[in-house]
Write a protein that holds these residues in place. Structure first.
Motif, PDB file in Angstrom:
ATOM      1  N   PRO A   1       0.839  -1.210   0.000  1.00  0.00           N
ATOM      2  CA  PRO A   1       0.000   0.000   0.000  1.00  0.00           C
ATOM      3  C   PRO A   1       0.868   1.252   0.000  1.00  0.00           C
ATOM      4  O   PRO A   1       2.054   1.191   0.352  1.00  0.00           O
ATOM      5  CB  PRO A   1      -0.803  -0.119   1.298  1.00  0.00           C
ATOM      6  N   GLU A   2       0.271   2.379  -0.385  1.00  0.00           N
ATOM      7  CA  GLU A   2       1.060   3.611  -0.447  1.00  0.00           C
ATOM      8  C   GLU A   2       1.597   3.958   0.935  1.00  0.00           C
ATOM      9  O   GLU A   2       0.975   3.668   1.953  1.00  0.00           O
ATOM     10  CB  GLU A   2       0.241   4.763  -1.022  1.00  0.00           C
ATOM     11  N   LYS A   3       2.776   4.581   0.951  1.00  0.00           N
ATOM     12  CA  LYS A   3       3.427   4.943   2.211  1.00  0.00           C
ATOM     13  C   LYS A   3       2.629   6.018   2.924  1.00  0.00           C
ATOM     14  O   LYS A   3       1.971   6.848   2.300  1.00  0.00           O
ATOM     15  CB  LYS A   3       4.840   5.486   1.938  1.00  0.00           C
ATOM     16  N   LEU A   4       2.735   6.000   4.246  1.00  0.00           N
ATOM     17  CA  LEU A   4       2.123   7.030   5.080  1.00  0.00           C
ATOM     18  C   LEU A   4       3.247   7.835   5.738  1.00  0.00           C
ATOM     19  O   LEU A   4       4.410   7.445   5.679  1.00  0.00           O
ATOM     20  CB  LEU A   4       1.240   6.376   6.146  1.00  0.00           C
ATOM     21  N   GLU A   5       2.892   8.933   6.381  1.00  0.00           N
ATOM     22  CA  GLU A   5       3.925   9.760   7.007  1.00  0.00           C
ATOM     23  C   GLU A   5       4.544   9.092   8.230  1.00  0.00           C
ATOM     24  O   GLU A   5       5.736   9.212   8.477  1.00  0.00           O
ATOM     25  CB  GLU A   5       3.349  11.127   7.386  1.00  0.00           C
ATOM     26  N   ASN A   6       3.726   8.391   9.012  1.00  0.00           N
ATOM     27  CA  ASN A   6       4.251   7.745  10.217  1.00  0.00           C
ATOM     28  C   ASN A   6       5.117   6.547   9.881  1.00  0.00           C
ATOM     29  O   ASN A   6       4.870   5.841   8.892  1.00  0.00           O
ATOM     30  CB  ASN A   6       3.106   7.291  11.130  1.00  0.00           C
ATOM     31  N   VAL A   7       6.105   6.310  10.724  1.00  0.00           N
ATOM     32  CA  VAL A   7       6.985   5.160  10.557  1.00  0.00           C
ATOM     33  C   VAL A   7       6.152   3.877  10.702  1.00  0.00           C
ATOM     34  O   VAL A   7       5.218   3.818  11.502  1.00  0.00           O
ATOM     35  CB  VAL A   7       8.151   5.225  11.584  1.00  0.00           C
ATOM     36  N   GLU A   8       6.467   2.876   9.880  1.00  0.00           N
ATOM     37  CA  GLU A   8       5.779   1.586   9.963  1.00  0.00           C
ATOM     38  C   GLU A   8       6.389   0.752  11.083  1.00  0.00           C
ATOM     39  O   GLU A   8       7.587   0.835  11.350  1.00  0.00           O
ATOM     40  CB  GLU A   8       5.910   0.830   8.633  1.00  0.00           C
ATOM     41  N   ILE A   9       5.558  -0.065  11.698  1.00  0.00           N
ATOM     42  CA  ILE A   9       6.007  -0.947  12.770  1.00  0.00           C
ATOM     43  C   ILE A   9       5.913  -2.376  12.239  1.00  0.00           C
ATOM     44  O   ILE A   9       4.814  -2.880  11.983  1.00  0.00           O
ATOM     45  CB  ILE A   9       5.134  -0.792  14.038  1.00  0.00           C
ATOM     46  N   ALA A  10       7.070  -3.014  12.046  1.00  0.00           N
ATOM     47  CA  ALA A  10       7.107  -4.372  11.501  1.00  0.00           C
ATOM     48  C   ALA A  10       7.441  -5.371  12.608  1.00  0.00           C
ATOM     49  O   ALA A  10       8.227  -5.067  13.518  1.00  0.00           O
ATOM     50  CB  ALA A  10       8.148  -4.459  10.389  1.00  0.00           C
ATOM     51  N   PHE A  11       6.840  -6.552  12.510  1.00  0.00           N
ATOM     52  CA  PHE A  11       7.041  -7.603  13.507  1.00  0.00           C
ATOM     53  C   PHE A  11       7.640  -8.822  12.811  1.00  0.00           C
ATOM     54  O   PHE A  11       7.096  -9.325  11.830  1.00  0.00           O
ATOM     55  CB  PHE A  11       5.705  -7.968  14.159  1.00  0.00           C
ATOM     56  N   VAL A  12       8.767  -9.286  13.348  1.00  0.00           N
ATOM     57  CA  VAL A  12       9.467 -10.409  12.742  1.00  0.00           C
ATOM     58  C   VAL A  12       9.886 -11.369  13.855  1.00  0.00           C
ATOM     59  O   VAL A  12      10.089 -10.960  14.999  1.00  0.00           O
ATOM     60  CB  VAL A  12      10.685  -9.914  11.910  1.00  0.00           C
ATOM     61  N   GLY A  13       9.993 -12.659  13.505  1.00  0.00           N
ATOM     62  CA  GLY A  13      10.431 -13.655  14.485  1.00  0.00           C
ATOM     63  C   GLY A  13      10.210 -15.051  13.944  1.00  0.00           C
ATOM     64  O   GLY A  13       9.680 -15.238  12.847  1.00  0.00           O
ATOM     65  N   ARG A  14      10.625 -16.018  14.743  1.00  0.00           N
ATOM     66  CA  ARG A  14      10.454 -17.419  14.348  1.00  0.00           C
ATOM     67  C   ARG A  14       8.985 -17.752  14.125  1.00  0.00           C
ATOM     68  O   ARG A  14       8.106 -17.101  14.681  1.00  0.00           O
ATOM     69  CB  ARG A  14      10.975 -18.344  15.452  1.00  0.00           C
ATOM     70  N   SER A  15       8.742 -18.776  13.352  1.00  0.00           N
ATOM     71  CA  SER A  15       7.386 -19.284  13.189  1.00  0.00           C
ATOM     72  C   SER A  15       6.814 -19.614  14.569  1.00  0.00           C
ATOM     73  O   SER A  15       7.504 -20.206  15.394  1.00  0.00           O
ATOM     74  CB  SER A  15       7.398 -20.561  12.339  1.00  0.00           C
TER      75      SER A  15
ATOM     76  N   ARG B   1       9.949   3.761   5.599  1.00  0.00           N
ATOM     77  CA  ARG B   1      10.445   4.082   6.945  1.00  0.00           C
ATOM     78  C   ARG B   1       9.836   3.084   7.922  1.00  0.00           C
ATOM     79  O   ARG B   1       8.622   2.987   8.042  1.00  0.00           O
ATOM     80  CB  ARG B   1      10.065   5.515   7.325  1.00  0.00           C
ATOM     81  N   LYS B   2      10.711   2.352   8.606  1.00  0.00           N
ATOM     82  CA  LYS B   2      10.213   1.277   9.459  1.00  0.00           C
ATOM     83  C   LYS B   2      11.043   1.140  10.728  1.00  0.00           C
ATOM     84  O   LYS B   2      12.222   1.485  10.762  1.00  0.00           O
ATOM     85  CB  LYS B   2      10.205  -0.047   8.700  1.00  0.00           C
ATOM     86  N   VAL B   3      10.403   0.638  11.760  1.00  0.00           N
ATOM     87  CA  VAL B   3      11.064   0.165  12.964  1.00  0.00           C
ATOM     88  C   VAL B   3      10.627  -1.285  13.102  1.00  0.00           C
ATOM     89  O   VAL B   3       9.445  -1.603  12.944  1.00  0.00           O
ATOM     90  CB  VAL B   3      10.659   0.988  14.200  1.00  0.00           C
ATOM     91  N   VAL B   4      11.583  -2.162  13.388  1.00  0.00           N
ATOM     92  CA  VAL B   4      11.294  -3.595  13.450  1.00  0.00           C
ATOM     93  C   VAL B   4      11.326  -4.057  14.907  1.00  0.00           C
ATOM     94  O   VAL B   4      12.251  -3.734  15.651  1.00  0.00           O
ATOM     95  CB  VAL B   4      12.323  -4.391  12.617  1.00  0.00           C
ATOM     96  N   PHE B   5      10.296  -4.795  15.282  1.00  0.00           N
ATOM     97  CA  PHE B   5      10.315  -5.483  16.562  1.00  0.00           C
ATOM     98  C   PHE B   5      10.641  -6.946  16.278  1.00  0.00           C
ATOM     99  O   PHE B   5       9.925  -7.608  15.525  1.00  0.00           O
ATOM    100  CB  PHE B   5       8.954  -5.390  17.266  1.00  0.00           C
ATOM    101  N   VAL B   6      11.737  -7.433  16.878  1.00  0.00           N
ATOM    102  CA  VAL B   6      12.125  -8.834  16.757  1.00  0.00           C
ATOM    103  C   VAL B   6      11.533  -9.556  17.959  1.00  0.00           C
ATOM    104  O   VAL B   6      11.827  -9.210  19.107  1.00  0.00           O
ATOM    105  CB  VAL B   6      13.660  -8.997  16.732  1.00  0.00           C
ATOM    106  N   LEU B   7      10.672 -10.535  17.685  1.00  0.00           N
ATOM    107  CA  LEU B   7      10.022 -11.275  18.762  1.00  0.00           C
ATOM    108  C   LEU B   7      10.805 -12.538  19.066  1.00  0.00           C
ATOM    109  O   LEU B   7      11.177 -13.287  18.150  1.00  0.00           O
ATOM    110  CB  LEU B   7       8.584 -11.634  18.373  1.00  0.00           C
TER     111      LEU B   7
ATOM    112  N   LEU C   1       7.876   6.964  19.003  1.00  0.00           N
ATOM    113  CA  LEU C   1       8.664   6.944  17.755  1.00  0.00           C
ATOM    114  C   LEU C   1       8.244   8.077  16.824  1.00  0.00           C
ATOM    115  O   LEU C   1       8.963   8.436  15.920  1.00  0.00           O
ATOM    116  CB  LEU C   1       8.516   5.592  17.035  1.00  0.00           C
ATOM    117  N   GLY C   2       7.035   8.595  17.047  1.00  0.00           N
ATOM    118  CA  GLY C   2       6.569   9.764  16.305  1.00  0.00           C
ATOM    119  C   GLY C   2       6.436   9.494  14.828  1.00  0.00           C
ATOM    120  O   GLY C   2       6.154   8.389  14.399  1.00  0.00           O
ATOM    121  N   GLU C   3       6.646  10.538  14.071  1.00  0.00           N
ATOM    122  CA  GLU C   3       6.480  10.443  12.612  1.00  0.00           C
ATOM    123  C   GLU C   3       7.804  10.215  11.936  1.00  0.00           C
ATOM    124  O   GLU C   3       8.832  10.544  12.427  1.00  0.00           O
ATOM    125  CB  GLU C   3       5.845  11.737  12.088  1.00  0.00           C
TER     126      GLU C   3
END
Length: 193
Positions: free
Chosen positions: A19-33, A106-112, A191-193
């Protein structure tokens, strides 16, 4: 951060479909199955089935975008690790995830990480990958309700033999009890924009 709305937007294989980018940073979640990425998203938005969960590892196979408060995406990435799928499909998940992580978004990743387990080689590879590409990331220990305080203390001591962190630099979450939810949402808001 108050979650007022949360909507599923898209499941994507390629960046051209994001989807088109937004102004706020995206929050991505990654980790093992099966580490609890979808359950964490559902807990954060206080909805049972926004992100599909399963007891079967490897349910999330695409990059899933959820629009939060109409101004930010939460992004659920495919899991890595022990899912019982053919090697070529696993490799494809890796490519799908890598394309998102290397995108210009623009992203911040949370590693679970499951607090009951010592981080795997794949967990360390993910952390090294994020550091190598200078992608901002933070760690969330999931399933914290599964251990008593004493067991948690012992487990963190073991984990710290392999992974360097201070307890105040990581988050602890339980989808069952929603513990840690407010801290994570406050942090995302900071984390703001």
């Amino acid at each position: 951060m108050q979650i007022k709305s949360a909507d599923y937007i898209a499941s994507c294989v390629k960046e051209s479909n994001y989807p088109e980018k937004l102004e706020n940073v995206e929050i991505a979640f990654v980790g093992r199955s099966n580490v609890g990425k979808s359950s964490l998203i559902n807990s954060l938005v206080k909805r049972k089935n926004l992100a599909r969960t399963s007891k079967t590892p490897g349910r999330t196979q695409l990059v899933n975008f959820f629009l939060i408060n109409k101004d930010r995406y939460f992004v659920d990435l495919p899991g890595y690790g022990f899912a019982k799928v053919p090697a070529n499909i696993k490799k494809n998940w890796g490519n799908i995830m890598e394309e998102y992580l290397n995108s210009e978004r623009r992203k911040v990743v949370f590693v679970l990480l499951d607090i009951r387990r010592i981080p795997s080689g794949e967990d360390f590879e993910m952390l090294k990958y994020l550091e190598h590409y200078e992608i901002e990331y933070y760690i969330i220990f999931t399933k914290s309700d599964k251990l008593s305080n004493n067991e948690r203390f012992k487990q963190l001591k073991e984990i710290k033999k392999k992974l360097v962190f201070e307890n105040e630099d990581v988050f602890f979450h339980s989808s069952l009890k929603n513990t840690g939810r407010e801290e994570i949402l406050e942090f995302i808001e900071s984390l703001g924009e």
